[in-house]
Scaffold this active site. Structure first.
Site, PDB file in Angstrom:
ATOM      1  N   CYS A 286       0.678  -1.255   0.051  1.00 56.01           N
ATOM      2  CA  CYS A 286       0.016   0.069   0.127  1.00 56.01           C
ATOM      3  C   CYS A 286       0.735   1.171  -0.003  1.00 56.01           C
ATOM      4  CB  CYS A 286      -1.100  -0.115   1.074  1.00 56.01           C
ATOM      5  SG  CYS A 286      -1.638  -1.643   1.446  1.00 56.01           S
TER       6      CYS A 286
ATOM      7  N   HIS B  97      -9.245   3.850  -1.331  1.00 55.69           N
ATOM      8  CA  HIS B  97      -7.835   3.471  -1.133  1.00 55.69           C
ATOM      9  C   HIS B  97      -7.470   2.430  -2.503  1.00 55.69           C
ATOM     10  CE1 HIS B  97      -4.000   1.950   0.236  1.00 55.69           C
ATOM     11  NE2 HIS B  97      -4.665   0.816   0.937  1.00 55.69           N
TER      12      HIS B  97
END
Lengths: 388, 388
Positions: free
Chosen positions: A84, A334
């Protein structure tokens, strides 16, 4: 050493982009960033690009030259994968290249397609950011990993679900005016408390959604900006990266995130700021508990006190240090490999005064972006400062 | 700007490593490199790591912190993915970090597990380095892509299967004494000509094998090497990276590789050498035809003449410029994400004089490594020089 400036930023809306190819999303973000910077794309020296799960979501690796082509660039391009934090490491590499004098004008950012997979498949795909041998095979998913971290935090420092709910409420409210946010709608504390459980103590509104999207920023040197008359009032003055064991079981403690602490210390030393100088921050709230630990690693909250920062109004828009005015990963969304670039883009808009939430940070001069990989086995921190 | 030196190199044997985990392979290579350098691993500032298909072969992304842990490192770690040039871009990033003064001591390299997949699955996994929308869906695999390039080369410049066979014969012979090579055995021109076809005009011995393996190199600054009394006689004096369209159909011509030409021009200018200075080279011969195009991009052969270089004895061990004395990807093996680091390690051993084939390059001072991604949509070139 030159000062690295943000000459332009570009984002796609975050959300479900249906059948659009990832290259199409990145091209949109890159075109917006190039337009915002007012530059000729032919002058760009390199592309630093983040992507996490392209091999699974689009059966597409080797994305860097593909994205360069999609963005109309004719320059070397490199893909970074740090779960991420993929775009965070891409931006950091771009900053370092300009500082080193090997590039004058760089595009950095990232892209992720996620809704091309169903929820089970995307959960499996995300799990490759954890330790396959010692976590995933035992059944660990990311909600369960962060649930373990949340429970460890509660056990050590206190706090509970209602404290986390205030973080979700804050970030959803922040997202309302953000045209790029996946969820432009408010929720209440009761909504969060009453939502179905995902992995106790985390419920639905403690988790970020599944998101498609892309981010791009144009970075340049002080000298290039001056000689080309670019309007680039925001500089990236500090970068830092930290690492930790991949598996939670191999760490000394899981209620804190030393990789992010190390990244912050390096970035602050690099820029010459202290935590007290931070006016606004975008932090990696993939789960509400992650925002808590981020605040403590960044020094915005003391150890054990991050849990109360939203509830006590410290990180709300009117607080001392507004956090995730974009809506954060929680409500803005996200798209994994794009997030680190999105944080820089949102902070730049906030500091330039052209963000829908800029009114809350009218006098802000210093912002911090915190981008984390997996259960914070890796972390990248950037310091942004207004530098007219 | 400091000169970047190779302080140590480490390799696993290339081949079928059975059930060993990728982290175990990289740990072995890193330990060998650290031992070769004679350094304390605690002094290492960062890890730059290449891997291509970990999401598919081991269901493991986010490998950088995992590999740092496996290697006993406590430093930031970043994964680069540039298809078959993944380790090449990792090494380049490490060189640039030392030059910029942000690191004194870096490990760079890469790892790939491939035999964990069956041949069909590994062919599919490799295909993510091509354009999924416009090549792979149409049935293109890498052997077929390079077959198209070979046929285009023959059509434009002449040459044929027997010329390619001499490249395979040379590289197999070179691999015989190399303890890290997958195939330590000779073949004949007739073996190559009589081998079953893979994709015409390429037959079995025109293709590199499926390989597990890892590579690691320790890089440091001139100053660090001097103050810590490190024996590091080989320097990386030039780096360059180039890019091209991902899909063959989008290129102006497919009988040449302009991404590699651009990378070579940049690297030569960076180091101050010309092609005439090159004494030895490791080039990316994933298929025999790839070696031909590499020689022309590097300037070791003129345009249209690379096809005859092995047959005419120019690139054989006794020739003017021995190429792939390691055995190359063809016979040493091609663990995709490790290859770029392996090339640097092999060149270092050749130039230091401790390679089993060093006798052929006893007076060599300048070597070049050519690492390519996909159908050379990306390429990285490094120049190595003896710099006592």
């Amino acid at each position: 050493m030159t000062t690295v400036r943000v000459a332009g930023v570009g984002l796609t809306p975050f959300g479900d982009h249906g059948d659009r190819a990832g290259r199409d999303l990145f091209a949109e973000a890159a075109a917006a960033a190039i337009d915002d910077a007012g530059i000729d794309r032919g002058a760009i020296d390199r592309l630093d690009y983040g992507n996490f799960m392209g091999a699974l979501a689009e059966k597409q690796g080797h994305q860097a030259p593909l994205m360069a082509e999609a963005a109309g660039l004719d320059c070397p391009a490199t893909r970074y994968e740090e779960a991420c934090a993929s775009a965070g490491v891409a931006v950091k590499a771009a900053v370092e290249a300009i500082r080193a004098g090997t590039a004058d004008l760089v595009i950095a950012g990232g892209m992720e397609r996620m809704t091309s997979l169903d929820t089970g498949a995307v959960t499996d795909a995300l799990s490759i950011a954890a330790d396959e041998l010692y976590e995933v095979r035992a059944g660990m998913t990311f909600p369960s990993a962060y649930a373990l971290m949340a429970q460890a935090y509660f056990d050590r420092f206190g706090g509970g679900r209602e404290d986390l709910a205030h973080i979700a409420v804050k970030n959803h409210a922040n997202a309302v005016p953000n045209e790029y946010a996946q969820y432009q709608r408010e929720i209440t504390v009761d909504d969060a408390l009453d939502a179905p459980p995902v992995a106790e103590p985390l419920h639905l509104y403690d988790a970020c959604p599944i998101t498609d999207g892309a981010s791009a920023i144009v970075l340049t040197s002080d000298e290039y900006a001056a000689t080309h008359d670019l309007d680039a009032p925001v500089a990236i003055t500090g970068v830092g990266q930290g690492g930790d064991r991949l598996a939670l079981q191999d760490r000394d403690a899981i209620a804190e995130t030393p990789a992010a602490t190390a990244a912050a210390e390096t970035a602050y030393a690099d820029s010459g700021i202290t935590a007290a100088d931070i006016d606004v921050a975008e932090v990696h709230d993939c789960f509400t508990i992650a925002e808590v630990m981020a605040l403590e690693s960044l020094g915005i909250a003391d150890s054990g006190e991050g849990i109360l920062a939203a509830r006590d109004g410290i990180t709300t828009p009117d607080g001392d240090c507004p956090v995730n005015l974009s809506g954060g990963l929680k409500a803005k969304g996200h798209p994994v490999g794009a997030t680190g670039g999105s944080q820089i883009a949102e902070l730049t808009r906030l500091l330039r005064g052209d963000h829908p939430n800029s009114e809350y940070v009218a006098n802000a001069t210093t912002g911090v972006a915190h981008n984390a990989g997996g259960t914070v086995a890796s972390a990248v921190v950037h310091v942004l400062e207004v530098a007219e």
